[in-house]
Design a protein around this motif. Structure first.
Motif, PDB file in Angstrom:
ATOM      1  N   GLN A   7       0.825  -1.212   0.000  1.00  0.00           N
ATOM      2  CA  GLN A   7       0.000   0.000   0.000  1.00  0.00           C
ATOM      3  C   GLN A   7       0.857   1.259   0.000  1.00  0.00           C
ATOM      4  O   GLN A   7       0.458   2.299  -0.516  1.00  0.00           O
ATOM      5  CB  GLN A   7      -0.913  -0.018   1.233  1.00  0.00           C
ATOM      6  N   ASN A   8       2.065   1.166   0.580  1.00  0.00           N
ATOM      7  CA  ASN A   8       2.932   2.337   0.713  1.00  0.00           C
ATOM      8  C   ASN A   8       4.104   2.340  -0.262  1.00  0.00           C
ATOM      9  O   ASN A   8       4.952   3.227  -0.191  1.00  0.00           O
ATOM     10  CB  ASN A   8       3.482   2.421   2.140  1.00  0.00           C
ATOM     11  N   TYR A   9       4.174   1.332  -1.139  1.00  0.00           N
ATOM     12  CA  TYR A   9       5.343   1.235  -2.025  1.00  0.00           C
ATOM     13  C   TYR A   9       4.882   0.834  -3.420  1.00  0.00           C
ATOM     14  O   TYR A   9       4.320  -0.251  -3.616  1.00  0.00           O
ATOM     15  CB  TYR A   9       6.339   0.213  -1.490  1.00  0.00           C
ATOM     16  N   VAL A  10       5.129   1.711  -4.393  1.00  0.00           N
ATOM     17  CA  VAL A  10       4.773   1.438  -5.784  1.00  0.00           C
ATOM     18  C   VAL A  10       5.954   0.724  -6.440  1.00  0.00           C
ATOM     19  O   VAL A  10       7.026   1.302  -6.614  1.00  0.00           O
ATOM     20  CB  VAL A  10       4.449   2.737  -6.552  1.00  0.00           C
ATOM     21  N   ALA A  11       5.751  -0.533  -6.782  1.00  0.00           N
ATOM     22  CA  ALA A  11       6.815  -1.334  -7.397  1.00  0.00           C
ATOM     23  C   ALA A  11       6.498  -1.569  -8.869  1.00  0.00           C
ATOM     24  O   ALA A  11       5.370  -1.895  -9.228  1.00  0.00           O
ATOM     25  CB  ALA A  11       6.957  -2.667  -6.665  1.00  0.00           C
ATOM     26  N   SER A  12       7.506  -1.404  -9.712  1.00  0.00           N
ATOM     27  CA  SER A  12       7.328  -1.686 -11.140  1.00  0.00           C
ATOM     28  C   SER A  12       7.195  -3.189 -11.342  1.00  0.00           C
ATOM     29  O   SER A  12       7.559  -3.996 -10.471  1.00  0.00           O
ATOM     30  CB  SER A  12       8.524  -1.159 -11.936  1.00  0.00           C
ATOM     31  N   ASP A  13       6.701  -3.586 -12.525  1.00  0.00           N
ATOM     32  CA  ASP A  13       6.554  -5.016 -12.818  1.00  0.00           C
ATOM     33  C   ASP A  13       7.915  -5.715 -12.782  1.00  0.00           C
ATOM     34  O   ASP A  13       8.034  -6.840 -12.287  1.00  0.00           O
ATOM     35  CB  ASP A  13       5.897  -5.210 -14.192  1.00  0.00           C
ATOM     36  N   ASP A  14       8.948  -5.047 -13.312  1.00  0.00           N
ATOM     37  CA  ASP A  14      10.289  -5.637 -13.313  1.00  0.00           C
ATOM     38  C   ASP A  14      10.803  -5.856 -11.899  1.00  0.00           C
ATOM     39  O   ASP A  14      11.446  -6.877 -11.606  1.00  0.00           O
ATOM     40  CB  ASP A  14      11.273  -4.740 -14.076  1.00  0.00           C
ATOM     41  N   LEU A  15      10.526  -4.905 -11.023  1.00  0.00           N
ATOM     42  CA  LEU A  15      10.974  -5.034  -9.644  1.00  0.00           C
ATOM     43  C   LEU A  15      10.242  -6.169  -8.936  1.00  0.00           C
ATOM     44  O   LEU A  15      10.836  -6.932  -8.174  1.00  0.00           O
ATOM     45  CB  LEU A  15      10.766  -3.718  -8.898  1.00  0.00           C
ATOM     46  N   LYS A  16       8.952  -6.302  -9.176  1.00  0.00           N
ATOM     47  CA  LYS A  16       8.191  -7.408  -8.586  1.00  0.00           C
ATOM     48  C   LYS A  16       8.769  -8.747  -9.031  1.00  0.00           C
ATOM     49  O   LYS A  16       8.926  -9.674  -8.220  1.00  0.00           O
ATOM     50  CB  LYS A  16       6.721  -7.319  -9.003  1.00  0.00           C
ATOM     51  N   VAL A  17       9.092  -8.850 -10.319  1.00  0.00           N
ATOM     52  CA  VAL A  17       9.685 -10.083 -10.844  1.00  0.00           C
ATOM     53  C   VAL A  17      11.004 -10.383 -10.142  1.00  0.00           C
ATOM     54  O   VAL A  17      11.279 -11.527  -9.755  1.00  0.00           O
ATOM     55  CB  VAL A  17       9.904  -9.973 -12.382  1.00  0.00           C
ATOM     56  N   ALA A  18      11.840  -9.350  -9.965  1.00  0.00           N
ATOM     57  CA  ALA A  18      13.142  -9.527  -9.322  1.00  0.00           C
ATOM     58  C   ALA A  18      12.988 -10.010  -7.884  1.00  0.00           C
ATOM     59  O   ALA A  18      13.663 -10.954  -7.456  1.00  0.00           O
ATOM     60  CB  ALA A  18      13.927  -8.211  -9.360  1.00  0.00           C
ATOM     61  N   VAL A  19      12.091  -9.364  -7.130  1.00  0.00           N
ATOM     62  CA  VAL A  19      11.893  -9.745  -5.727  1.00  0.00           C
ATOM     63  C   VAL A  19      11.375 -11.180  -5.631  1.00  0.00           C
ATOM     64  O   VAL A  19      11.874 -11.980  -4.825  1.00  0.00           O
ATOM     65  CB  VAL A  19      10.923  -8.771  -5.024  1.00  0.00           C
ATOM     66  N   ASN A  20      10.410 -11.533  -6.450  1.00  0.00           N
ATOM     67  CA  ASN A  20       9.830 -12.872  -6.379  1.00  0.00           C
ATOM     68  C   ASN A  20      10.820 -13.942  -6.841  1.00  0.00           C
ATOM     69  O   ASN A  20      10.801 -15.064  -6.335  1.00  0.00           O
ATOM     70  CB  ASN A  20       8.541 -12.930  -7.202  1.00  0.00           C
ATOM     71  N   ALA A  21      11.697 -13.585  -7.781  1.00  0.00           N
ATOM     72  CA  ALA A  21      12.748 -14.514  -8.192  1.00  0.00           C
ATOM     73  C   ALA A  21      13.701 -14.793  -7.045  1.00  0.00           C
ATOM     74  O   ALA A  21      14.117 -15.938  -6.815  1.00  0.00           O
ATOM     75  CB  ALA A  21      13.508 -13.945  -9.392  1.00  0.00           C
ATOM     76  N   VAL A  22      14.033 -13.747  -6.301  1.00  0.00           N
ATOM     77  CA  VAL A  22      14.947 -13.892  -5.161  1.00  0.00           C
ATOM     78  C   VAL A  22      14.309 -14.705  -4.038  1.00  0.00           C
ATOM     79  O   VAL A  22      14.974 -15.515  -3.382  1.00  0.00           O
ATOM     80  CB  VAL A  22      15.375 -12.489  -4.652  1.00  0.00           C
ATOM     81  N   VAL A  23      13.016 -14.503  -3.816  1.00  0.00           N
ATOM     82  CA  VAL A  23      12.311 -15.269  -2.786  1.00  0.00           C
ATOM     83  C   VAL A  23      12.363 -16.762  -3.125  1.00  0.00           C
ATOM     84  O   VAL A  23      12.527 -17.610  -2.240  1.00  0.00           O
ATOM     85  CB  VAL A  23      10.852 -14.792  -2.650  1.00  0.00           C
ATOM     86  N   LYS A  24      12.271 -17.069  -4.418  1.00  0.00           N
ATOM     87  CA  LYS A  24      12.305 -18.479  -4.844  1.00  0.00           C
ATOM     88  C   LYS A  24      13.734 -19.025  -4.846  1.00  0.00           C
ATOM     89  O   LYS A  24      14.006 -20.116  -4.342  1.00  0.00           O
ATOM     90  CB  LYS A  24      11.696 -18.623  -6.235  1.00  0.00           C
ATOM     91  N   LEU A  25      14.664 -18.256  -5.435  1.00  0.00           N
ATOM     92  CA  LEU A  25      16.040 -18.726  -5.583  1.00  0.00           C
ATOM     93  C   LEU A  25      16.849 -18.634  -4.295  1.00  0.00           C
ATOM     94  O   LEU A  25      17.814 -19.367  -4.106  1.00  0.00           O
ATOM     95  CB  LEU A  25      16.761 -17.903  -6.655  1.00  0.00           C
ATOM     96  N   ARG A  26      16.475 -17.693  -3.441  1.00  0.00           N
ATOM     97  CA  ARG A  26      17.215 -17.357  -2.223  1.00  0.00           C
ATOM     98  C   ARG A  26      18.641 -16.920  -2.527  1.00  0.00           C
ATOM     99  O   ARG A  26      19.576 -17.217  -1.782  1.00  0.00           O
ATOM    100  CB  ARG A  26      17.211 -18.523  -1.230  1.00  0.00           C
ATOM    101  N   ARG A  27      18.787 -16.247  -3.663  1.00  0.00           N
ATOM    102  CA  ARG A  27      20.027 -15.552  -3.972  1.00  0.00           C
ATOM    103  C   ARG A  27      19.915 -14.135  -3.415  1.00  0.00           C
ATOM    104  O   ARG A  27      18.822 -13.567  -3.371  1.00  0.00           O
ATOM    105  CB  ARG A  27      20.233 -15.478  -5.482  1.00  0.00           C
TER     106      ARG A  27
END
Length: 280
Positions: A7-27
């Motif tokens: 609600q307080n942070y506007v994330a671009s689609d690319d940034l969402k992809v990056a964060v979710n990739a890291v959550v999965k990969l744990r890199r």
């Protein structure tokens, strides 16, 4: 777990992809971008969105990699031995846990923020390679292995002050936060000032992007500085006519101290105003 911004942070689609990739990969997620584009805040918002505790390690020019693991206070132990303190018999009393230790042993999966990694010595990232790769380290004083039961979500920020070693970069998932375009900036402002007048925002953004486009500017104003400026404009109840005045002989924007952060840039605008007056 899925990050979709908050609600307080506007994330671009690319940034969402990056964060979710890291959550999965744990890199580790290495985030770069101009100062004030929300790199540090991102870790806070990931923590909130995933309901994960946040562990912050703020890096300074004097920070050493081993401080993130642990520090052994031999001087305090020597002093206590001279004073006959009973604590001296247990060496663990003189081991200070670092942020990586806290992250590796957290009872709940945490978000570990290593903030402004480029402030430290050039060898700092290399000194953390093995620990971040294996998610473990050895404490020689107590002869114990500290190992993460589950790899924490690691967010590393950099302002590009120094080049980071290739071996370190190879182990990270990289994302560069581009400076927001006008449409994205409007979304960010709406989050922070939902009831603000649209015409005020429109003119303020005109001035803001004009300032950023001035050739020779030493420090371009950032997103956070625009938000501070808008807050001041509202607080001071700045008349809209002041912002709408396009007189080139008054090149410095009102309350410019929120946007211009060094004397060279202020002098640059003063020179532009002087030249406009002389040519008028």
């Amino acid at each position: 777990m899925q990050f979709e911004g908050t609600q307080n942070y506007v994330a671009s689609d690319d940034l969402k992809v990056a964060v979710n990739a890291v959550v999965k990969l744990r890199r580790p997620l290495l985030i770069k971008g101009e100062p004030g584009t929300g790199k540090t805040v991102l870790a806070h918002e990931i923590s909130k969105a995933l309901d994960a505790p946040l562990i912050e390690w703020n890096i300074k020019s004097t920070t050493k990699a081993h401080q993130g693991l642990y520090e052994y206070d031999a001087v305090a132990r020597l002093r206590d031995s001279q004073l006959g303190d009973e604590r001296v018999h247990d060496i663990k009393n003189y081991i200070k846990k670092g942020k990586l230790w806290d992250a590796f042993t957290s009872p709940k999966l945490p978000v570990l923020l290593i903030d402004e990694v480029d402030k430290a010595d050039i060898e700092f990232p290399n000194d953390l390679l093995q620990e971040l790769d294996r998610m473990e380290f050895y404490v020689y004083e107590t002869q114990e292995l500290i190992k993460a039961a589950e790899r924490p979500i690691v967010v590393i920020t950099s302002n590009n002050e120094k080049e980071l070693p290739d071996a370190f970069l190879r182990r990270c998932f990289f994302h560069y936060i581009k400076f927001p375009d006008r449409e994205t900036m409007q979304e960010i402002i709406n989050v922070h000032f939902p009831d603000i007048q649209k015409i005020l925002v429109s003119r303020a953004m005109d001035i803001f992007y004009e300032v950023r486009d001035v050739p020779g500017l030493k420090k371009k104003p950032s997103t956070s500085e625009l938000l501070d400026w808008l807050k001041l404009l509202l607080y001071e109840d700045m008349p809209l006519e002041v912002l709408q005045n396009k007189d080139p002989t008054k090149a410095i924007p009102p309350l410019h101290g929120a946007l211009l952060k060094n004397e060279q840039d202020i002098m640059l605008f003063e020179r532009l105003a002087f030249m406009a007056r002389r040519n008028s």
